[in-house]
Scaffold this active site. Structure first.
Site, PDB file in Angstrom:
ATOM      1  N   SER A   1       0.828  -1.205   0.000  1.00 25.96           N
ATOM      2  CA  SER A   1       0.000   0.000   0.000  1.00 25.96           C
ATOM      3  C   SER A   1       0.870   1.266   0.000  1.00 25.96           C
ATOM      4  CB  SER A   1      -0.950  -0.029   1.195  1.00 25.96           C
ATOM      5  OG  SER A   1      -1.913   0.988   1.096  1.00 25.96           O
TER       6      SER A   1
ATOM      7  N   ASP B   1      -0.454  -4.012  -4.077  1.00 20.02           N
ATOM      8  CA  ASP B   1      -1.603  -3.116  -4.149  1.00 20.02           C
ATOM      9  C   ASP B   1      -1.243  -1.711  -3.666  1.00 20.02           C
ATOM     10  OD1 ASP B   1      -4.230  -3.159  -5.168  1.00 20.02           O
ATOM     11  OD2 ASP B   1      -5.042  -2.863  -3.175  1.00 20.02           O
TER      12      ASP B   1
ATOM     13  N   HIS C   1      -7.849  -5.355  -0.482  1.00 18.04           N
ATOM     14  CA  HIS C   1      -6.563  -4.660  -0.415  1.00 18.04           C
ATOM     15  C   HIS C   1      -5.491  -5.573   0.182  1.00 18.04           C
ATOM     16  CE1 HIS C   1      -4.150  -1.092  -0.662  1.00 18.04           C
ATOM     17  NE2 HIS C   1      -4.083  -0.861   0.643  1.00 18.04           N
TER      18      HIS C   1
END
Length: 446
Positions: free
Chosen positions: A153, A177, A247
């Protein structure tokens, strides 16, 4: 006497410090409201302290072996202050599959806040703290080529900022991601980019919410199209899990790639729709694999040979393996049909698997071959029966039959396996038909 006591106490203190195990910072939820000042702690695991992390910093990297690969794991936004739930699994799995220096970049103080923009602003500060650490590794004889940064992330962009500081000479950056909010539309200097390392691979699993949609690396993987992940909640009634499951699935897919019983093969394609329509499923043994062991492919292939957007599917649960077939159908109806076919396969052990509903409605025109992608979560080496159900795309339509002159099922995952065929099959609308296939004749093999 006093002299000897002092020496013993000194030795005891040194031994105690040497044996001290350092853990990832755990913060109370109140810190997410008040916010936290940025503090970066580097937790080092090696083959000498595989279960007990030691602390290193920019002036103290001697515990790691610079001749080995060094992997940095960099987490992302932590709104509630708790350690990532995947942390111990990634530490244990990485050490099991590779003899490396493993550095967990703990910036929980700085990532823990309900004010997401503050955490975003801290990403470049984290990168600035990591720069002298890597400089010190180089000064001690280490190579940038042996550095692999794995960022989750916000951590993916931190990795990119570090890579940019070293002119893209770091060996590899993996973005799991990468965060989308406040990074979408930014230039290369303000997000992860393919120029940040010698090789950048990116996995997308939540492009319609917390993740980044567009291409960021040399190869960008879109698992299940990059949106809804199988096994994740479909509604907000599941609470927090609904918000983060897609996610976080990127991390679990990547961890699983290290030890999974299957190699996840991916297929270059312009879109997920084209992939589902079996338009990008060419059998090519040089296609890239997915995951941590991608280096094996990098070292033997030319990245520029392929488009950098690739697709694959996963099952809802670990080990997330999927197995692909192509079903070729030649219709014989005089009038064209438009509809869907549901596919079930049975193996010689009695195992039955149903294909994911991959394709959109197809036109079945007389003597024109139609190819469908069949994806199942179990490997059936020997198929004893095939079940097909035809449903029309028209809501109101008289009862009809889809006539199949010939169908052929061929394994995409294992191209050397014999193809199986069947002739003269009639599918009544919404009725399942089961039949036994047989090995295709030699002249029908492609």
């Amino acid at each position: 006497m006093i002299h000897w006591i002092a020496l013993i106490l000194s030795a005891s203190i040194i031994t105690s410090e040497a044996l001290e195990c350092h853990n990832f910072t755990k913060l109370p939820i109140t810190d997410s409201i008040t916010g936290t000042e940025l503090v970066v702690r580097l937790l080092l695991y090696t083959d000498k302290n595989s279960r007990c992390a030691s602390l290193i910093n920019a002036t103290h990297t001697s515990p790691l072996d610079v001749k080995k690969k060094t992997v940095f794991i960099i987490h992302g936004y932590r709104p509630f202050g708790s350690p990532p739930n995947w942390l111990m699994k990634v530490i244990e799995t990485l050490q099991m599959v590779d003899n490396i220096n493993l550095i967990i970049v703990d910036w929980n103080r700085g990532a823990t806040t309900i004010n997401y923009p503050v955490a975003v602003a801290n990403t470049k500060k984290v990168a600035a703290i990591l720069e002298p650490v890597i400089d010190n590794i180089q000064k001690n004889g280490g190579s940038l080529k042996l550095i692999h940064m794995i960022g989750v992330s916000l951590g993916a962009h931190v990795s990119g900022f570090v890579g940019s500081m070293f002119g893209g000479k770091i060996g590899r950056i993996t973005g799991l991601d990468p965060a989308g909010p406040l990074f979408r539309g930014k230039g290369k200097a303000d997000r992860l980019d393919a120029s940040d390392a010698q090789f950048v691979d990116v996995l997308h699993t939540d492009i319609d919410a917390l993740g980044y949609r567009d291409i960021l690396g040399h190869i960008d993987y879109y698992a299940n199209g990059g949106t809804d992940q199988p096994g994740c909640p479909a509604t907000i009634l599941s609470g927090k899990k609904y918000m983060v499951c897609d996610h976080q699935r990127s991390v679990y897919l990547y961890i699983n790639s290290m030890v999974a019983p299957c190699n996840i093969t991916v297929y270059p394609c312009e879109s997920y729709t084209e992939f589902l329509d079996a338009r990008c499923t060419q059998c090519d043994p040089t296609l890239p694999i997915f995951g941590y062991h991608l280096n094996k492919w990098i070292n033997s292939s030319s990245v520029m040979k392929y488009p950098n957007k690739v697709f694959f599917q996963t099952s809802p649960e670990e080990p997330f393996c999927m197995y692909y077939y192509l079903l070729d159908i030649i219709p014989w109806n005089k009038n064209a049909r438009r509809g869907y076919i549901t596919i079930k396969l049975t193996g010689d052990n009695g195992m039955v698997v149903k294909s994911k509903d991959n394709h959109s409605a197809k036109y079945f025109e007389r003597f024109k071959e139609v190819t469908l992608l069949v994806s199942v979560d179990k490997d059936l080496e020997n198929i004893t029966s095939i079940s097909l159900t035809y449903s029309s795309a028209k809501v109101v339509e008289h009862k009809l039959t889809l006539g199949i002159l010939r169908l052929r099922l061929r394994s995409l995952s294992y191209p050397t396996r014999p193809h199986v065929c069947r002739y003269d099959v009639a599918l009544e609308r919404d009725k399942e038909v089961t039949f036994q296939p047989f090995e295709c004749q030699v002249q029908e093999m492609p």
